[in-house]
Write an enzyme that holds these catalytic residues in place. Structure first.
Site, PDB file in Angstrom:
ATOM      1  N   ARG A  61       0.818  -1.221   0.000  1.00  0.00           N
ATOM      2  CA  ARG A  61       0.000   0.000   0.000  1.00  0.00           C
ATOM      3  C   ARG A  61       0.851   1.270   0.000  1.00  0.00           C
ATOM      4  NH1 ARG A  61      -3.897   0.570   5.059  1.00  0.00           N
ATOM      5  NH2 ARG A  61      -4.421  -1.517   4.368  1.00  0.00           N
ATOM      6  N   MET A  86     -10.226   0.463  -6.240  1.00  0.00           N
ATOM      7  CA  MET A  86     -10.424  -0.675  -5.365  1.00  0.00           C
ATOM      8  C   MET A  86      -9.194  -0.999  -4.503  1.00  0.00           C
ATOM      9  SD  MET A  86     -13.479  -0.847  -6.036  1.00  0.00           S
ATOM     10  CE  MET A  86     -14.375  -2.284  -5.504  1.00  0.00           C
ATOM     11  N   ARG A  87      -8.474   0.023  -4.117  1.00  0.00           N
ATOM     12  CA  ARG A  87      -7.367  -0.171  -3.176  1.00  0.00           C
ATOM     13  C   ARG A  87      -7.519   0.835  -2.037  1.00  0.00           C
ATOM     14  NH1 ARG A  87      -2.602  -2.553  -5.011  1.00  0.00           N
ATOM     15  NH2 ARG A  87      -2.042  -2.334  -2.818  1.00  0.00           N
ATOM     16  N   LEU A  89      -6.069   3.579   0.387  1.00  0.00           N
ATOM     17  CA  LEU A  89      -4.986   4.553   0.236  1.00  0.00           C
ATOM     18  C   LEU A  89      -4.003   4.495   1.406  1.00  0.00           C
ATOM     19  CD1 LEU A  89      -6.878   7.760  -0.988  1.00  0.00           C
ATOM     20  CD2 LEU A  89      -5.583   6.105  -2.365  1.00  0.00           C
ATOM     21  N   ASN A 103     -14.800   9.602  -1.592  1.00  0.00           N
ATOM     22  CA  ASN A 103     -15.013   8.247  -2.112  1.00  0.00           C
ATOM     23  C   ASN A 103     -16.501   8.008  -2.265  1.00  0.00           C
ATOM     24  OD1 ASN A 103     -14.404   5.477  -2.776  1.00  0.00           O
ATOM     25  ND2 ASN A 103     -15.056   4.913  -0.698  1.00  0.00           N
ATOM     26  N   HIS A 105     -19.300   4.887  -2.231  1.00  0.00           N
ATOM     27  CA  HIS A 105     -19.404   3.496  -1.769  1.00  0.00           C
ATOM     28  C   HIS A 105     -20.839   3.026  -1.968  1.00  0.00           C
ATOM     29  CE1 HIS A 105     -18.313  -0.025   0.527  1.00  0.00           C
ATOM     30  NE2 HIS A 105     -19.474   0.094   1.146  1.00  0.00           N
ATOM     31  N   ASP A 137     -10.795   8.821   5.324  1.00  0.00           N
ATOM     32  CA  ASP A 137      -9.812   8.890   6.410  1.00  0.00           C
ATOM     33  C   ASP A 137      -9.042   7.568   6.406  1.00  0.00           C
ATOM     34  OD1 ASP A 137     -11.435   7.030   7.603  1.00  0.00           O
ATOM     35  OD2 ASP A 137     -12.199   8.377   9.156  1.00  0.00           O
ATOM     36  N   GLY A 139      -9.499   4.844   7.965  1.00  0.00           N
ATOM     37  CA  GLY A 139     -10.278   3.606   8.105  1.00  0.00           C
ATOM     38  C   GLY A 139     -10.783   3.119   6.755  1.00  0.00           C
ATOM     39  N   GLU A 170     -25.882   6.497  -7.922  1.00  0.00           N
ATOM     40  CA  GLU A 170     -24.521   7.029  -7.705  1.00  0.00           C
ATOM     41  C   GLU A 170     -24.196   8.127  -8.727  1.00  0.00           C
ATOM     42  OE1 GLU A 170     -21.871   3.460  -5.757  1.00  0.00           O
ATOM     43  OE2 GLU A 170     -21.966   3.538  -7.915  1.00  0.00           O
TER      44      GLU A 170
HETATM   45  C1  GAR Z   1     -19.270   1.812  -7.720  1.00  0.00           C
HETATM   46  O1  GAR Z   1     -20.489   1.175  -7.452  1.00  0.00           O
HETATM   47  C2  GAR Z   1     -18.631   2.277  -6.429  1.00  0.00           C
HETATM   48  O2  GAR Z   1     -19.566   2.656  -5.467  1.00  0.00           O
HETATM   49  C3  GAR Z   1     -17.896   1.023  -6.006  1.00  0.00           C
HETATM   50  O3  GAR Z   1     -17.354   0.509  -7.191  1.00  0.00           O
HETATM   51  C4  GAR Z   1     -18.249   0.807  -8.259  1.00  0.00           C
HETATM   52  C5  GAR Z   1     -17.425   1.380  -9.393  1.00  0.00           C
HETATM   53  O4  GAR Z   1     -18.209   1.489 -10.544  1.00  0.00           O
HETATM   54  N1  GAR Z   1     -16.869   1.332  -5.056  1.00  0.00           N
HETATM   55  C6  GAR Z   1     -16.569   0.526  -4.047  1.00  0.00           C
HETATM   56  O5  GAR Z   1     -17.112  -0.536  -3.844  1.00  0.00           O
HETATM   57  C7  GAR Z   1     -15.470   1.060  -3.139  1.00  0.00           C
HETATM   58  N2  GAR Z   1     -15.447   0.335  -1.904  1.00  0.00           N
HETATM   59  P1  GAR Z   1     -17.693   2.377 -11.775  1.00  0.00           P
HETATM   60  O6  GAR Z   1     -16.280   1.923 -12.091  1.00  0.00           O
HETATM   61  O7  GAR Z   1     -18.643   2.037 -12.879  1.00  0.00           O
HETATM   62  O8  GAR Z   1     -17.755   3.807 -11.345  1.00  0.00           O
END
Ligand code: GAR
Length: 187
Positions: A61, A86-87, A89, A103, A105, A137, A139, A170
């Site tokens: 990381r 998906m990592r 920070l 972010n 989620h 943050d 966490g 989203e």
């Molecule tokens: C989204 O649903 C986002 O909320 C999630 O990945 C997807 C990305 O979609 N993020 C996580 O799960 C982070 N923990 P996208 O590449 O089409 O924007």
């Protein structure tokens, strides 16, 4: 200026690009960073004439964090937006951009943090989930919440059907959260 970090499809990145093109953000998207050379997000950046940097996806990381900070060095970034990055920070990245990293989620945090949030909600048998934009943050999905929106879970929902409905929400919520955050943030 905003830098977006994305690892995959980049549909949320696209929603931010579209809002930027429509003049709806309070800043301009200047850069895409990705840890995945196959990410569709790269095509989206190219189509929008936004530069992108593919950073090596170091397992460590802190090494990944150094690569991120190096890639950001040349750009004066006021906000980092994680859009399906998906990592987790490194602390050094969070320290370099204090209260300047958002972010998105796919759950109503603090419920269902971490990976597979959509499946977590289905497995838990709840009747609603949603999405959350929050400050990052140290966490896992724990920082202060900027905006949330609910999405009902319907009988017969699968991970794919529910994820698709969450995605649609989203795409509305993330640009609104960025605009809201930038309009209230002190520099
Ligand atoms: C989204 O649903 C986002 O909320 C999630 O990945 C997807 C990305 O979609 N993020 C996580 O799960 C982070 N923990 P996208 O590449 O089409 O924007």
């Amino acid at each position: 200026m905003i830098a977006v970090l994305a690892s995959g499809e980049g549909t949320n990145f696209q929603a931010l690009l579209d809002a930027d093109a429509a003049g709806q953000l309070h800043a301009t998207i200047a850069l895409l960073l990705t840890n995945n050379p196959q990410a569709r997000a790269i095509e989206r950046a190219q189509r929008a004439n936004i530069p992108h940097v593919v950073i090596p996806n170091h397992r460590d990381r802190n090494l990944l964090g150094t690569a991120i900070l190096d890639a950001l060095q040349a750009t004066s970034v006021q906000l980092l937006c994680l859009a399906g990055f998906m990592r987790v920070l490194a602390p050094a990245v969070i320290a370099a951009y204090p209260r300047r990293i958002l972010n998105i989620h796919p759950a109503l945090l603090p419920k269902f943090p971490g990976l597979h949030a959509v499946q977590q909600a289905l497995t838990a048998g709840v009747t609603e989930t949603g999405c959350t934009v929050h400050l990052v943050d140290e966490g896992i999905d724990t920082g202060p919440i900027i905006l949330q929106e609910r999405v009902p879970i319907l009988p017969g929902d699968t991970e794919a059907s529910l994820a698709a409905r969450i995605h649609a929400v989203e795409h509305r919520v993330y640009p609104r959260a960025v605009k809201l955050f930038l309009s209230t943030a002190t520099t």
